[in-house]
Design a protein around this motif. Structure first.
Motif, PDB file in Angstrom:
ATOM      1  N   SER A 266       0.818  -1.221   0.000  1.00 31.27           N
ATOM      2  CA  SER A 266       0.000   0.000   0.000  1.00 31.27           C
ATOM      3  C   SER A 266       0.849   1.267   0.000  1.00 31.27           C
ATOM      4  O   SER A 266       0.433   2.289  -0.548  1.00 31.27           O
ATOM      5  CB  SER A 266      -0.952   0.008   1.200  1.00 31.27           C
ATOM      6  N   ARG A 267       2.044   1.221   0.573  1.00 30.01           N
ATOM      7  CA  ARG A 267       2.870   2.427   0.686  1.00 30.01           C
ATOM      8  C   ARG A 267       4.245   2.332   0.028  1.00 30.01           C
ATOM      9  O   ARG A 267       5.020   3.283   0.088  1.00 30.01           O
ATOM     10  CB  ARG A 267       3.053   2.798   2.151  1.00 30.01           C
ATOM     11  N   GLY A 268       4.549   1.193  -0.572  1.00 23.30           N
ATOM     12  CA  GLY A 268       5.883   1.066  -1.140  1.00 23.30           C
ATOM     13  C   GLY A 268       6.001  -0.058  -2.143  1.00 23.30           C
ATOM     14  O   GLY A 268       5.033  -0.735  -2.464  1.00 23.30           O
ATOM     15  N   CYS A 269       7.227  -0.211  -2.640  1.00 21.12           N
ATOM     16  CA  CYS A 269       7.481  -1.303  -3.578  1.00 21.12           C
ATOM     17  C   CYS A 269       8.913  -1.794  -3.418  1.00 21.12           C
ATOM     18  O   CYS A 269       9.813  -1.041  -3.050  1.00 21.12           O
ATOM     19  CB  CYS A 269       7.210  -0.879  -5.020  1.00 21.12           C
ATOM     20  N   LYS A 270       9.070  -3.091  -3.683  1.00 18.36           N
ATOM     21  CA  LYS A 270      10.388  -3.711  -3.654  1.00 18.36           C
ATOM     22  C   LYS A 270      10.863  -3.890  -5.075  1.00 18.36           C
ATOM     23  O   LYS A 270      10.136  -4.427  -5.921  1.00 18.36           O
ATOM     24  CB  LYS A 270      10.320  -5.065  -2.940  1.00 18.36           C
ATOM     25  N   VAL A 271      12.085  -3.429  -5.345  1.00 15.80           N
ATOM     26  CA  VAL A 271      12.693  -3.503  -6.670  1.00 15.80           C
ATOM     27  C   VAL A 271      13.978  -4.308  -6.569  1.00 15.80           C
ATOM     28  O   VAL A 271      14.883  -3.945  -5.815  1.00 15.80           O
ATOM     29  CB  VAL A 271      13.003  -2.088  -7.221  1.00 15.80           C
ATOM     30  N   GLU A 272      14.045  -5.414  -7.301  1.00 17.72           N
ATOM     31  CA  GLU A 272      15.271  -6.204  -7.350  1.00 17.72           C
ATOM     32  C   GLU A 272      16.134  -5.725  -8.517  1.00 17.72           C
ATOM     33  O   GLU A 272      15.625  -5.186  -9.499  1.00 17.72           O
ATOM     34  CB  GLU A 272      14.948  -7.689  -7.517  1.00 17.72           C
ATOM     35  N   PHE A 273      17.443  -5.956  -8.386  1.00 14.71           N
ATOM     36  CA  PHE A 273      18.340  -5.554  -9.467  1.00 14.71           C
ATOM     37  C   PHE A 273      19.485  -6.545  -9.619  1.00 14.71           C
ATOM     38  O   PHE A 273      19.856  -7.250  -8.685  1.00 14.71           O
ATOM     39  CB  PHE A 273      18.894  -4.141  -9.236  1.00 14.71           C
ATOM     40  N   THR A 274      20.012  -6.563 -10.838  1.00 14.74           N
ATOM     41  CA  THR A 274      21.218  -7.301 -11.174  1.00 14.74           C
ATOM     42  C   THR A 274      22.077  -6.398 -12.037  1.00 14.74           C
ATOM     43  O   THR A 274      21.574  -5.790 -12.990  1.00 14.74           O
ATOM     44  CB  THR A 274      20.891  -8.592 -11.963  1.00 14.74           C
ATOM     45  N   ILE A 275      23.352  -6.307 -11.706  1.00 13.12           N
ATOM     46  CA  ILE A 275      24.301  -5.567 -12.530  1.00 13.12           C
ATOM     47  C   ILE A 275      25.241  -6.592 -13.160  1.00 13.12           C
ATOM     48  O   ILE A 275      25.863  -7.391 -12.448  1.00 13.12           O
ATOM     49  CB  ILE A 275      25.093  -4.529 -11.718  1.00 13.12           C
ATOM     50  N   THR A 276      25.314  -6.578 -14.489  1.00 14.97           N
ATOM     51  CA  THR A 276      26.102  -7.557 -15.235  1.00 14.97           C
ATOM     52  C   THR A 276      27.190  -6.851 -16.040  1.00 14.97           C
ATOM     53  O   THR A 276      26.905  -5.882 -16.757  1.00 14.97           O
ATOM     54  CB  THR A 276      25.197  -8.361 -16.192  1.00 14.97           C
ATOM     55  N   ASN A 277      28.413  -7.331 -15.933  1.00 11.76           N
ATOM     56  CA  ASN A 277      29.518  -6.824 -16.738  1.00 11.76           C
ATOM     57  C   ASN A 277      29.317  -7.349 -18.158  1.00 11.76           C
ATOM     58  O   ASN A 277      29.282  -8.565 -18.375  1.00 11.76           O
ATOM     59  CB  ASN A 277      30.847  -7.303 -16.157  1.00 11.76           C
TER      60      ASN A 277
END
Length: 137
Positions: free
Chosen positions: A89-100
């Motif tokens: 209701s008040r936020g969101c979870k964002v996953e990430f991957t950084i790839t060379n």
């Protein structure tokens, strides 16, 4: 809501990103993700950060988790892939991957939990339904 798209943004390591150990300073990885999300908000969700600000909304980081797998170095080109995995209701979870992109190996993985705030009060607010719809792609 469980099916959200992931988006990719490419960047290149700059000289001022490098620390005394001759690789990217740990704090820069967070900057890379935030820069990618900023770009992706406009390109893929159709609502830029500027539009959020005009409406009196903001996103602030509530929690962040990061795992460093392999360092990036000067002139490496890398891809930042991000995607929402949960909206509350008040936020969101964002996953990430950084790839060379030179080695095609994962450099960093993690997630951010963002809270929506009212810019006038600085307090968290419920995410408006129109924003939830924009992000539910």
């Amino acid at each position: 809501m469980s099916n959200f798209k992931k988006f990719k943004t490419n960047h290149k390591v700059r000289p001022d990103d490098i620390d005394m150990f001759n690789h990217v300073h740990n704090s820069k990885y967070l900057d890379y993700v935030l820069a990618a999300r900023y770009e992706q908000m406009e390109l893929y969700y159709g609502m830029s950060m500027e539009k959020f600000l005009e409406l009196g909304y903001g996103w602030v980081v509530h929690k962040v988790h990061i795992e460093y797998k392999r360092p990036l170095q000067l002139s490496d080109t890398f891809e930042v892939e991000t995607g929402i995995v949960d909206i509350t209701s008040r936020g969101c979870k964002v996953e990430f991957t950084i790839t060379n992109l030179k080695t095609n190996k994962t450099s960093t993985i993690g997630w951010f939990y963002f809270i929506m705030i009212n810019l006038k009060t600085g307090k968290s607010i419920s995410i408006p339904e129109e924003v939830v719809k924009l992000y539910s792609i």
